[in-house]
Design a protein around this motif. Structure first.
Motif, short mmCIF file in Angstrom:
data_model
loop_
_atom_site.label_atom_id
_atom_site.label_comp_id
_atom_site.label_asym_id
_atom_site.label_seq_id
_atom_site.Cartn_x
_atom_site.Cartn_y
_atom_site.Cartn_z
N LEU A 1 0.82 -1.21 0.00
CA LEU A 1 0.00 0.00 0.00
C LEU A 1 0.86 1.26 0.00
CD1 LEU A 1 -2.74 1.41 0.24
CD2 LEU A 1 -2.58 1.13 2.72
N LEU A 2 1.91 1.26 0.83
CA LEU A 2 2.80 2.42 0.87
C LEU A 2 3.49 2.65 -0.48
CD1 LEU A 2 4.40 1.93 4.40
CD2 LEU A 2 2.59 3.53 3.75
N LEU A 3 3.92 1.55 -1.10
CA LEU A 3 4.58 1.68 -2.41
C LEU A 3 3.58 2.12 -3.48
CD1 LEU A 3 6.85 -1.50 -2.32
CD2 LEU A 3 7.59 0.88 -2.16
N SER A 4 2.34 1.65 -3.37
CA SER A 4 1.34 2.06 -4.35
C SER A 4 1.01 3.54 -4.23
CB SER A 4 0.06 1.23 -4.19
OG SER A 4 -0.58 1.51 -2.96
N MET A 5 1.18 4.11 -3.04
CA MET A 5 0.95 5.54 -2.87
C MET A 5 2.00 6.36 -3.62
SD MET A 5 -1.83 5.60 -1.35
CE MET A 5 -1.92 7.38 -1.26
N VAL A 6 3.18 5.78 -3.81
CA VAL A 6 4.19 6.45 -4.65
C VAL A 6 3.66 6.57 -6.08
CG1 VAL A 6 6.53 6.31 -5.57
CG2 VAL A 6 6.07 5.60 -3.21
N VAL A 7 3.03 5.49 -6.56
CA VAL A 7 2.43 5.53 -7.89
C VAL A 7 1.28 6.53 -7.93
CG1 VAL A 7 1.34 4.14 -9.69
CG2 VAL A 7 3.03 3.10 -8.19
N PHE A 8 0.46 6.52 -6.89
CA PHE A 8 -0.71 7.41 -6.82
C PHE A 8 -0.30 8.87 -6.93
CE2 PHE A 8 -3.76 10.02 -4.55
CZ PHE A 8 -4.99 9.55 -5.01
N ASN B 1 -8.54 11.85 -13.76
CA ASN B 1 -9.47 10.79 -13.38
C ASN B 1 -8.98 10.17 -12.07
OD1 ASN B 1 -11.22 8.66 -13.15
ND2 ASN B 1 -11.02 7.99 -15.28
N ARG B 2 -9.59 10.60 -10.98
CA ARG B 2 -9.18 10.09 -9.67
C ARG B 2 -9.54 8.62 -9.49
NH1 ARG B 2 -10.70 9.52 -4.31
NH2 ARG B 2 -9.10 10.14 -2.80
N LYS B 3 -10.64 8.18 -10.11
CA LYS B 3 -11.05 6.78 -10.01
C LYS B 3 -10.00 5.86 -10.60
CE LYS B 3 -16.04 7.59 -9.97
NZ LYS B 3 -17.33 7.34 -10.66
N PHE B 4 -9.43 6.26 -11.74
CA PHE B 4 -8.37 5.44 -12.34
C PHE B 4 -7.16 5.39 -11.43
CE2 PHE B 4 -4.47 5.17 -14.86
CZ PHE B 4 -4.67 3.93 -15.49
N ASN B 5 -6.83 6.51 -10.82
CA ASN B 5 -5.67 6.55 -9.93
C ASN B 5 -5.89 5.64 -8.72
OD1 ASN B 5 -3.14 7.31 -9.16
ND2 ASN B 5 -3.64 9.43 -8.72
N VAL B 6 -7.10 5.65 -8.16
CA VAL B 6 -7.40 4.76 -7.04
C VAL B 6 -7.35 3.30 -7.48
CG1 VAL B 6 -9.19 4.08 -5.39
CG2 VAL B 6 -8.78 6.50 -5.85
N SER B 7 -7.78 3.04 -8.71
CA SER B 7 -7.74 1.66 -9.21
C SER B 7 -6.31 1.16 -9.34
CB SER B 7 -8.45 1.56 -10.56
OG SER B 7 -7.73 2.25 -11.57
#
Length: 222
Positions: free
Chosen positions: A29-36, A49-55
């Protein structure tokens, strides 16, 4: 030999420690926040598109879960490969960069699920740095645009005179004419601070009806 292979593939299953699985998911999750945050910070399209970013975050966690389950069970991993091979995705990806972000998330999930945290962290930081440099650095500046001017035929000479005076490197890309109107398409190099001034000047020319500026990615900005 057959008995040994059977025991290894069928009877041997890896036990998943819940606390260990929770730790892996938190790190993913922490690493995915780098992507986010990288996607949000470097986005340059028309509508974020925030929905795509959350996906993207969800994709990382799902990939991590799958890897946690199959990493210590070869027979299950072989069955999972067969099951996933029938999945077909029909969602159209408009921006090629979105595909790269999807693969980035899958890569994080694979690394985190197999507990290769150093590779996941180093790769994520490296990719984020490269994307930021290319988006806002010297290599990310895209200042070439298509200028589309529509108006009456009598304004052509004055428009060309002003255009080549302000933009010496302007190149004609197309011209459409009728008995009463004309449409001219030029490729220009434009600085953001000069955009509004240029538009106002074109509209002062008698006979000019519309002026559009189209970026290289096809987005109309003026």
């Amino acid at each position: 030999m057959k008995e040994t292979l059977y025991e290894y593939l069928v009877t041997r299953s890896g036990e998943v420690n819940l606390f260990e699985a929770f730790e892996i998911l938190i790190i993913a999750l922490l690493l995915s926040m780098v992507v986010f945050w990288t996607y949000k910070f470097t986005f340059s399209g028309v509508l974020y598109n925030r929905k795509f970013n959350v996906s993207l975050v969800m994709l990382t966690l799902v990939t991590t879960m799958v890897m946690i389950v199959i990493k210590s069970d070869i027979s299950l991993s072989l069955g999972m490969v067969g099951a996933l091979s029938i999945v077909r995705f029909r969602t159209a990806i408009k921006d090629p960069r979105d595909t790269a972000y999807i693969f980035w998330c899958i890569g994080i999930g694979l690394c985190a699920g197999t507990q290769n945290y150093a590779i996941a962290l180093m790769g994520s930081i490296f990719l984020a740095t490269v994307l930021i440099l290319f988006s806002f650095g010297k290599f990310g500046v895209e200042n070439r645009y298509l200028l589309i001017i529509r108006g009456e035929n009598r304004c052509e000479q004055e428009v060309m005179s002003y255009l080549f005076k302000q933009f010496k490197g302007a190149q004609l890309r197309g011209k459409n004419t009728t008995t009463q109107s004309i449409e001219m398409v030029y490729q220009i190099t434009l600085k953001n601070e000069a955009q509004q001034t240029m538009l106002d000047q074109f509209y002062r020319i008698e006979g000019v009806q519309s002026v559009n500026i189209v970026a290289q990615n096809g987005e109309t900005i003026g």
